[in-house]
Design an enzyme around this catalytic site. Structure first.
Site, PDB file in Angstrom:
ATOM      1  N   GLU A   6      -0.848  -2.162  11.274  1.00  0.00           N
ATOM      2  CA  GLU A   6      -0.734  -2.821  12.326  1.00  0.00           C
ATOM      3  C   GLU A   6      -2.626  -3.706  12.839  1.00  0.00           C
ATOM      4  O   GLU A   6      -2.778  -3.735  14.305  1.00  0.00           O
ATOM      5  CB  GLU A   6      -0.633  -2.342  13.942  1.00  0.00           C
TER       6      GLU A   6
ATOM      7  N   HIS B 262       9.384   6.139  17.926  1.00  0.00           N
ATOM      8  CA  HIS B 262       8.362   7.045  18.476  1.00  0.00           C
ATOM      9  C   HIS B 262       8.464   6.420  20.206  1.00  0.00           C
ATOM     10  O   HIS B 262       8.176   6.028  20.886  1.00  0.00           O
ATOM     11  CB  HIS B 262       7.432   6.355  17.911  1.00  0.00           C
TER      12      HIS B 262
ATOM     13  N   CYS C 115       5.574   8.756  22.831  1.00  0.00           N
ATOM     14  CA  CYS C 115       4.648   9.342  23.527  1.00  0.00           C
ATOM     15  C   CYS C 115       4.056  10.548  24.402  1.00  0.00           C
ATOM     16  O   CYS C 115       3.226  10.283  25.282  1.00  0.00           O
ATOM     17  CB  CYS C 115       3.421   7.926  23.843  1.00  0.00           C
TER      18      CYS C 115
ATOM     19  N   HIS D  16      -5.373  11.988  19.844  1.00  0.00           N
ATOM     20  CA  HIS D  16      -6.566  11.336  21.656  1.00  0.00           C
ATOM     21  C   HIS D  16      -8.011  13.044  21.473  1.00  0.00           C
ATOM     22  O   HIS D  16      -8.414  11.592  22.298  1.00  0.00           O
ATOM     23  CB  HIS D  16      -5.368  12.200  22.365  1.00  0.00           C
TER      24      HIS D  16
HETATM   25  N1  GLN Z   1       3.253   1.882  16.034  1.00  0.00           N
HETATM   26  C1  GLN Z   1       2.208   2.498  16.925  1.00  0.00           C
HETATM   27  C2  GLN Z   1       1.189   2.688  16.906  1.00  0.00           C
HETATM   28  O1  GLN Z   1       0.786   3.283  15.924  1.00  0.00           O
HETATM   29  C3  GLN Z   1       2.614   3.153  18.820  1.00  0.00           C
HETATM   30  C4  GLN Z   1       2.065   3.157  19.420  1.00  0.00           C
HETATM   31  C5  GLN Z   1       2.078   3.899  20.580  1.00  0.00           C
HETATM   32  O2  GLN Z   1       2.581   5.025  20.377  1.00  0.00           O
HETATM   33  N2  GLN Z   1       1.809   3.913  21.698  1.00  0.00           N
HETATM   34  O3  GLN Z   1      -0.447   2.034  17.313  1.00  0.00           O
HETATM   35 ZN    ZN Z   2       2.975   7.453  20.875  1.00  0.00          ZN
END
Ligand code: GLN
Ligand code: ZN
Length: 759
Positions: free
Chosen positions: A487, A644, A646, A697
């Site tokens: 990314e 996904h 968080c 984190h």
């Molecule tokens: N694909 C995103 C990343 O890896 C997912 C980020 C997220 O879930 N906040 O940054």
């Molecule tokens: Zn995430």
């Protein structure tokens, strides 16, 4: 007669002055006296802005150096044990941000906004004591400038409801300890002036409350109203209706009720009761949490409706909530399309809207002066232009979305997954990552240089390719099995897509406080959304061309794109999200046509969009799931869809997760062992799951051993065939050294576990 009311005002400053000075102070390049100086200037300027706009009810104590909930904790001496040796600003910022020896207090979202507050920690080992100095000082500061303020205070039921107990137990058990401090505070406030108004924020009344909590309302407000005869108490709620609490509050001696008629129009049902009680209604009719210019005609209509039941003289015209949730002012937006800019209104502009609407409501059109007449005409014109503009309305998009009839993928998940495993050939405990890799200074610079036309497209693409090459090479060398491109071309997972979709706008200065000194600048959806051309195919295909491993395509899901944007208010949210979903389904189709076999559709913000009330949650879940499924509906059976999320608490939404029908979901469970995974087993979840095995984190690199243990814990809950192994979120905020070591350890841990399983 006009009574204009503002629930609260942003404090970060029109040029984010507070952010700047706080961050300098934390970096030790400015002293605390500078912070105080800037704070005083901001408060003064903000009060003056409101006074000059004709606001009658201007707040004090809506300002904060970090957060109002934290201020309230400090005011009551609710200091967690680990900070007790500190004092003053050192104590305050340590509670907010942690220090070398103690972790910060927990931070969480303020209801369904993107503002975060610090969760109070209460304990029966602590004793509490009032320090009213912040409130008293701020009131006097304004008074010195000739501005008589109402005092904003977080109400006791909300304060306790949002607190947690360090010693376990229910925070409401502390009602008997905390309420006397509120009474003491009111006594102090009562001495400040002859007549004084206190705004008590009780947003928790906008949620479903149990009878025990409801039973606290009457004694609380009976007692607070009894403290001092010269205090008028306004209880203010927002973000939803608060009809249950209203029924009780009308039987207490409070002076006014503040209600949000935009996000909780059910509040209209309470008007009869309020009218009978003779109390004032602070009518939240101008949107405090969105960026659209109101329609004066519509707002006026709403007020007229209210006045059918409540006498005009008992109505105040107000923002629906604190303007904290909108950006500060449009005046620095000099790059925005001028037609679109006309449709917007930030905090400062909302002050004028409230004044204008209120003038019209109370005194009629003939009472307007020349400037006000112009403002009215401009409002009418802007609303007409927005209603008719081709920037907003596209017949083509509307028809396309209406005619979209594919609501889900072909096949059932068990068959799909079997087919995918056969074709993709990945092993049990397959390793992967969540998408992003570290954002280096070089890559940030390349993006911003390209945006500012300082480098050519060629040069920019060379930089991105270089990053992808290195990222792919590392993943291969490390032994990861399903790869990602990293990314590097995205600065933000929503903005990146917004920039490529029609119907999306961006601001230069639309900052909104998220927590402390941190602000976000959400993009906004003003029109029908479509995808002029593929958004991710080029980069993903390039990355795939660099490896024989499977390259996972990476998209942000429709619900997350919606929840992290300001959304148009002339269309239901579910309709907007459906438009995004249809655009994404085209993207997925293009990706699979380009040979991409696994596609991840991130729904990081799926849960935070949940409404506050149960009946609305059902409606939200329905369209949110529908739109996720529309987005992935184009995926062929053999294309594997990942998603996904968080967070880790899935107990209350597990059925919804199941309904989304993703083949694989990766989640954030690293900090809680296998506890939170258990719900997947309980409900007999059969699709695949990637519970994060380490916490991204923190900069700490977990050892091989630790991760072996973590994986073994997961295996106690789900069989190896169902598990993927990955970090718990994207890696973009970490450093390469940390990431490299952590992922190597993760891959090694998987190797060890597989060996043990085979033995
Ligand atoms: N694909 C995103 C990343 O890896 C997912 C980020 C997220 O879930 N906040 O940054
Ligand atoms: Zn995430």
């Amino acid at each position: 007669m006009s009574k204009n009311y503002i629930v609260g005002f942003p404090r970060i400053g029109e040029q984010r002055e507070l952010k700047r000075v706080l961050e300098s102070f934390w970096a030790k390049t400015a002293g605390f006296s500078e912070v105080q100086k800037v704070a005083a200037e901001l408060k003064a300027r903000h009060w003056e802005y409101q006074r000059d706009a004709g606001v009658d009810f201007i707040s004090s104590n809506d300002f904060s150096l970090y957060d109002n909930m934290l201020d309230t904790s400090v005011m009551f001496g609710a200091i967690p044990q680990r900070f007790k040796h500190l004092s003053g600003e050192e104590l305050y910022f340590a509670m907010a941000r942690g220090d070398a020896s103690s972790v910060a207090m927990e931070m969480t979202k303020w209801f369904n906004t993107n503002y975060h507050y610090l969760v109070p920690e209460l304990s029966s080992n602590d004793s509490y004591k009032l320090d009213a100095s912040k409130i008293v000082n701020e009131y006097n500061e304004a008074k010195k400038l000739g501005i008589k303020t109402k005092i904003n205070i977080i109400g006791p039921i909300t304060y306790l409801g949002l607190s947690k107990r360090a010693d376990r137990g229910d925070s409401y058990e502390f009602w008997g300890k905390i309420l006397p401090l509120y009474e003491e505070l009111f006594k102090v406030i009562g001495t400040l002036d002859d007549e004084i108004t206190i705004q008590i924020d009780e947003p928790i009344f906008a949620k479903e409350l149990n009878t025990k909590v409801l039973s606290l309302i009457k004694p609380t407000y009976d007692r607070l109203c009894a403290v001092s005869p010269n205090i008028n108490i306004a209880v203010v709620t927002y973000f939803e209706h608060s009809n249950e609490a209203t029924k009780i509050l009308v039987h207490t001696p409070i002076w006014a009720l503040g209600l949000d008629f935009l996000y909780g129009d059910e509040n209209l049902d309470s008007l009869e009761l309020i009218a009978k009680s003779g109390k004032k209604v602070i009518a939240g009719v101008v949107d405090g949490r969105n960026i659209w210019r109101c329609s004066v005609a519509k707002t006026l209509g709403l007020l007229e409706n209210i006045s059918l039941v409540v006498k005009k003289e008992n109505i105040l015209v107000s923002s629906s909530c604190s303007l904290l949730h909108t950006p500060f002012t449009l005046k620095y937006e000099d790059k925005m399309n001028s037609e679109i800019k006309e449709w917007l209104s930030y905090a400062l502009e909302k002050l004028d809207e409230i004044s204008l609407v209120s003038k019209l409501f109370f005194d009629g059109e003939n009472s307007l002066n020349k400037t006000q007449k112009e403002a009215l005409n401009s409002n009418i014109k802007a609303n007409q232009s927005r209603k008719n503009s081709t920037l907003v309305h596209s017949k083509r998009v509307q028809e396309r979305v209406q005619n979209h009839t594919k609501f889900q993928r072909d096949g059932i998940s068990s068959e799909r997954i079997a087919l995918q495993r056969e074709i993709l050939g990945y092993k049990d405990l397959a390793t992967t990552t969540i998408g992003s890799f570290p954002q280096t200074p070089e890559i940030r610079k390349a993006r911003s240089d390209f945006k500012n036309s300082l480098i050519s497209k060629d040069e920019y693409e060379k930089e991105i390719k270089k990053y992808i090459d290195e990222c792919v090479a590392f993943q291969e060398e490390c032994g990861l099995e399903v790869l990602v491109h990293g990314e590097p071309e995205r600065n933000d997972m929503v903005e990146y897509f917004g920039e490529q979709l029609s119907g999306y706008g961006f601001s230069q200065n639309g900052w909104v406080q998220s927590y402390g000194s941190r602000c976000v600048k959400p993009p906004f959806i003003y029109g029908d959304i479509s995808r002029p051309k593929p958004m991710t195919v080029e980069w993903i295909s390039y990355a795939q061309s660099r490896t024989n491993h499977i390259m996972k395509g990476m998209l942000t899901g429709p619900v997350t794109i919606l929840n992290w944007s300001f959304v148009r208010d002339d269309m239901a949210r579910g309709e907007v999200s459906k438009q995004i979903a249809v655009a994404l389904s085209d993207e997925i189709d293009d990706l699979q046509k380009a040979g991409i076999k696994i596609i991840q559709v991130d729904e990081a913000a799926f849960k935070e969009g949940y409404p506050l009330r149960d009946e609305k949650i059902k409606i939200y879940e329905k369209w949110a799931v529908r739109d996720f499924k529309i987005a992935v509906s184009s995926a062929k059976k053999e294309t594997q869809i990942h998603t996904h999320m968080c967070y880790s608490e899935f107990n209350d939404i597990i059925n919804t997760i199941e309904d989304m029908d993703a083949d694989v979901i990766s989640i954030e469970t690293a900090r809680s062992g296998n506890e939170l995974l258990k719900i997947f087993k309980e409900v007999g979840y059969k699709k695949e799951v990637g519970p994060g095995v380490y916490d991204i984190h923190s900069p700490r690199v977990p050892s091989v051993d630790e991760m072996v243990k973590q994986i073994e814990l997961l295996l106690e809950v789900l069989p190896k065939e169902q598990l993927w192994i990955n970090p718990d979120c994207g890696l973009k905020t970490r450093k390469w050294e940390e990431v490299k070591q952590a992922l190597k350890n993760m891959v090694e841990a998987v190797r060890i576990v597989r060996e043990r399983l085979d033995a």
